[in-house]
Enzyme design. Sequence first.
Site, short mmCIF file in Angstrom:
data_model
loop_
_atom_site.label_atom_id
_atom_site.label_comp_id
_atom_site.label_asym_id
_atom_site.label_seq_id
_atom_site.Cartn_x
_atom_site.Cartn_y
_atom_site.Cartn_z
N ALA A 66 0.80 -1.15 -0.03
CA ALA A 66 0.07 -0.11 -0.01
C ALA A 66 0.98 1.18 0.09
CB ALA A 66 -0.84 -0.03 1.09
N GLY A 116 0.73 -4.96 0.96
CA GLY A 116 -0.47 -5.00 0.39
C GLY A 116 -0.32 -5.63 -0.85
N GLU A 175 -0.65 -9.18 -0.31
CA GLU A 175 -2.12 -9.40 0.12
C GLU A 175 -2.86 -9.62 -1.22
OE1 GLU A 175 -2.05 -6.34 3.09
OE2 GLU A 175 -2.75 -7.90 4.58
N GLU A 207 4.90 -5.12 7.25
CA GLU A 207 4.09 -4.08 7.84
C GLU A 207 4.65 -3.75 9.37
OE1 GLU A 207 2.72 -6.40 6.17
OE2 GLU A 207 0.92 -5.60 4.85
C1 HXC Z 1 5.06 4.33 -1.60
C2 HXC Z 1 6.87 3.25 -2.28
C3 HXC Z 1 6.81 1.90 -1.73
C4 HXC Z 1 5.27 2.05 -0.97
C5 HXC Z 1 8.40 1.73 -2.89
N1 HXC Z 1 8.15 3.02 -3.00
N2 HXC Z 1 7.56 1.11 -1.92
N3 HXC Z 1 6.25 4.55 -2.25
N4 HXC Z 1 4.66 2.99 -0.84
N5 HXC Z 1 4.88 0.95 -0.57
C6 HXC Z 1 8.84 4.09 -3.67
C7 HXC Z 1 10.05 4.62 -2.85
O1 HXC Z 1 9.69 5.72 -1.88
C8 HXC Z 1 10.97 5.34 -4.02
O2 HXC Z 1 10.32 6.30 -4.47
C9 HXC Z 1 10.45 4.15 -5.40
O3 HXC Z 1 9.29 3.60 -5.02
C10 HXC Z 1 11.68 3.29 -5.44
O4 HXC Z 1 11.95 2.60 -4.14
P1 HXC Z 1 13.17 2.40 -3.68
O5 HXC Z 1 12.92 2.02 -2.09
O6 HXC Z 1 14.13 3.36 -3.76
O7 HXC Z 1 13.87 1.08 -4.28
P2 HXC Z 1 14.62 -0.14 -3.64
O8 HXC Z 1 15.73 0.39 -2.90
O9 HXC Z 1 14.91 -1.03 -4.93
O10 HXC Z 1 13.91 -0.91 -2.57
C11 HXC Z 1 12.75 -1.65 -3.14
C12 HXC Z 1 11.78 -1.93 -1.28
C13 HXC Z 1 11.46 -0.99 -1.06
C14 HXC Z 1 12.95 -3.01 -0.85
C15 HXC Z 1 10.41 -2.69 -2.17
O11 HXC Z 1 11.05 0.27 -1.62
C16 HXC Z 1 10.60 -1.07 0.20
O12 HXC Z 1 11.15 -1.70 1.38
N6 HXC Z 1 9.48 -0.36 0.02
C17 HXC Z 1 8.27 -0.45 1.24
C18 HXC Z 1 7.62 -1.82 1.27
C19 HXC Z 1 6.60 -2.06 2.48
O13 HXC Z 1 6.89 -1.40 3.69
N7 HXC Z 1 5.39 -2.39 2.00
C20 HXC Z 1 4.38 -2.36 2.87
C21 HXC Z 1 3.46 -1.27 3.10
S1 HXC Z 1 2.46 -1.27 4.17
P3 HXC Z 1 11.29 7.74 -4.72
O14 HXC Z 1 10.33 8.82 -4.92
O15 HXC Z 1 12.19 7.75 -3.33
O16 HXC Z 1 12.00 7.34 -5.94
C22 HXC Z 1 0.99 -2.00 3.36
C23 HXC Z 1 -0.12 -2.33 4.38
C24 HXC Z 1 -1.20 -2.79 3.66
O17 HXC Z 1 1.52 -2.55 2.43
C25 HXC Z 1 -2.44 -2.99 4.24
C26 HXC Z 1 -3.60 -3.08 3.55
C27 HXC Z 1 -4.13 -1.82 2.69
#
Ligand code: HXC
Length: 259
Positions: free
Chosen positions: A66, A110, A113, A133
């Site tokens: 998400a 998400g 999911e 998360e």
């Molecule tokens: C918003 C995101 C994002 C996310 C990545 N980006 N994941 N933006 N929400 N979930 C964006 C980054 O900010 C970045 O933007 C660009 O995508 C590239 O990501 P990087 O981090 O620079 O890439 P990398 O170093 O290759 O790392 C990849 C990654 C990392 C390991 C996937 O991006 C990451 O850990 N993302 C978050 C994963 C996460 O925590 N997901 C769960 C979210 S909570 P910029 O602008 O800086 O280039 C959730 C709850 C669901 O999902 C609940 C139900 C709805």
Amino acid sequence: MAYEMIEVRVEAEKVGVITLNRPKALNALNDQLMNELGDALKQFDADKRIGCMIITGSEKAFAAGADIGAMAKYSFADAYGGDYITRNWETIRSIRKPVIAAVSGYALGGGCELAMMCDFIIAADNARFGQPEIKLGVIPGAGGTQRLPRAVGKAKAMDMALTGRMMSAEEAERASLVSRVVPLDKLMEETLGAAIIISGFSQLAVMAAKESVNRAFEGSLNDGVMFERRLFHALFATNDQKEGMDAFVNKREAKFTHS
Ligand code: HXC
């Protein structure tokens, strides 16, 4: 509805393919994207030509979760009272035709999911699954704590949800989270192959099979077996059952009319 965050196409005149297309944010799932996805799924579900759908992302990310930026400032009232984060994710559960997730790259939070909401997952060998998360001070919110243990068992689900670590495609296959792992460059070919096979069958029987397998996750064994039996019996009222069995007996190809 004009789509900006997904791309939609029809393959082989019977498979609806939806590609999540927000590459700059690794397909982070915001409200607009989820609303577009829900709309596209409903359109394909209603389209008589379509027998199966595929949701896919990019090589690098199916979806990295998400949209954290969009959620960061939410209050409880925003999250609970609003018509977004997870409420607009429910559409996929109402889709009656099969939906396959073709996953390459990250399927996190998400994103994982969403893949699990699909009927099954075919993964490329570079796929990474996770529920990170916990690292953000929250927990999965779109069924992750429920679907993951049903798919991989309690030990692995706890491990994933509590440590936030990622699972490789190989581990995901061993744990039964995914049905197949294929080389990255074969992902769409393999998934389309499965979708075309499914689309060739009676849509009535396919929808009944999907409904009945889903029942296995939602109630007791006894209820599930009774439900399956009712659907099995009901299919004897269809032309497709007559056609399918007659074709077998007479050693010819079945021509299903979905009636
Ligand atoms: C918003 C995101 C994002 C996310 C990545 N980006 N994941 N933006 N929400 N979930 C964006 C980054 O900010 C970045 O933007 C660009 O995508 C590239 O990501 P990087 O981090 O620079 O890439 P990398 O170093 O290759 O790392 C990849 C990654 C990392 C390991 C996937 O991006 C990451 O850990 N993302 C978050 C994963 C996460 O925590 N997901 C769960 C979210 S909570 P910029 O602008 O800086 O280039 C959730 C709850 C669901 O999902 C609940 C139900 C709805």
